[in-house]
Design an enzyme around this catalytic site. Sequence first.
Site, PDB file in Angstrom:
ATOM      1  N   HIS A  89       7.079 -13.648  69.826  1.00 50.27           N
ATOM      2  CA  HIS A  89       8.076 -13.216  68.852  1.00 50.27           C
ATOM      3  C   HIS A  89       7.631 -11.906  68.221  1.00 50.27           C
ATOM      4  O   HIS A  89       6.482 -11.493  68.370  1.00 50.27           O
ATOM      5  CB  HIS A  89       8.375 -14.284  67.796  1.00 50.27           C
ATOM      6  CG  HIS A  89       7.205 -14.722  66.985  1.00 50.27           C
ATOM      7  ND1 HIS A  89       6.776 -16.017  66.950  1.00 50.27           N
ATOM      8  CD2 HIS A  89       6.368 -14.044  66.168  1.00 50.27           C
ATOM      9  CE1 HIS A  89       5.742 -16.123  66.145  1.00 50.27           C
ATOM     10  NE2 HIS A  89       5.474 -14.940  65.663  1.00 50.27           N
ATOM     11  N   GLU A 107       3.894 -10.628  69.344  1.00 51.33           N
ATOM     12  CA  GLU A 107       2.637 -11.375  69.360  1.00 51.33           C
ATOM     13  C   GLU A 107       2.761 -12.561  70.292  1.00 51.33           C
ATOM     14  O   GLU A 107       3.829 -13.157  70.426  1.00 51.33           O
ATOM     15  CB  GLU A 107       2.224 -11.829  67.963  1.00 51.33           C
ATOM     16  CG  GLU A 107       3.143 -12.838  67.313  1.00 51.33           C
ATOM     17  CD  GLU A 107       2.626 -13.325  65.965  1.00 51.33           C
ATOM     18  OE1 GLU A 107       1.741 -14.206  65.957  1.00 51.33           O
ATOM     19  OE2 GLU A 107       3.127 -12.835  64.929  1.00 51.33           O
ATOM     20  N   HIS A 141      -6.300 -15.045  62.927  1.00 48.87           N
ATOM     21  CA  HIS A 141      -6.191 -15.609  61.578  1.00 48.87           C
ATOM     22  C   HIS A 141      -7.578 -15.904  61.011  1.00 48.87           C
ATOM     23  O   HIS A 141      -7.729 -16.015  59.788  1.00 48.87           O
ATOM     24  CB  HIS A 141      -5.389 -16.912  61.601  1.00 48.87           C
ATOM     25  CG  HIS A 141      -3.915 -16.724  61.736  1.00 48.87           C
ATOM     26  ND1 HIS A 141      -3.153 -16.021  60.831  1.00 48.87           N
ATOM     27  CD2 HIS A 141      -3.044 -17.172  62.676  1.00 48.87           C
ATOM     28  CE1 HIS A 141      -1.889 -16.048  61.197  1.00 48.87           C
ATOM     29  NE2 HIS A 141      -1.790 -16.736  62.319  1.00 48.87           N
TER      30      HIS A 141
END
Length: 153
Positions: A89, A107, A141
């Site tokens: 997306h 990504e 992350h």
Amino acid sequence: MVQLLSAFVSLLSVVAVSGAAIPAPAPEAVVDVAPETATIEPTGNFTAQACMYICGSVCYSSSAISAALNKGYSYYEDGATAGSSSYPHRYNNYEGFDFPTAKPWYEFPILSSGRVYTGGSPGADRVIFDSHGNLDMLITHNGASGNNFVACN
């Protein structure tokens, strides 16, 4: 002590006269796989590929990155997603990374297991690519606050 020295000298003279060579022990192979990925192939051969990016403590070789990038871009071109996920997306770059290509960016997960993402839990790491399939960066992350990303090295 004299007998021991005499025995040693005798042994040396036998070796010298016989011309027999005493082989030196073979040096042990030292393999340092960090920062590399290492695998043992079914043939028993050991292979290592240098890390192109490191996300946290995970090393990603160029072949692993290419596999994730190609799969993500293939889904993008087909207007499809991996399984029931939303990947690939659009990536909005809220963190302000300096990418080498123009937006829009997308990504797609890259998995630390070495498998190519086909749906399910995406893990922490992502390949970022443009609408032409060019790799921009790997981000993670891990080490970021909230749902943000930091650049992989």
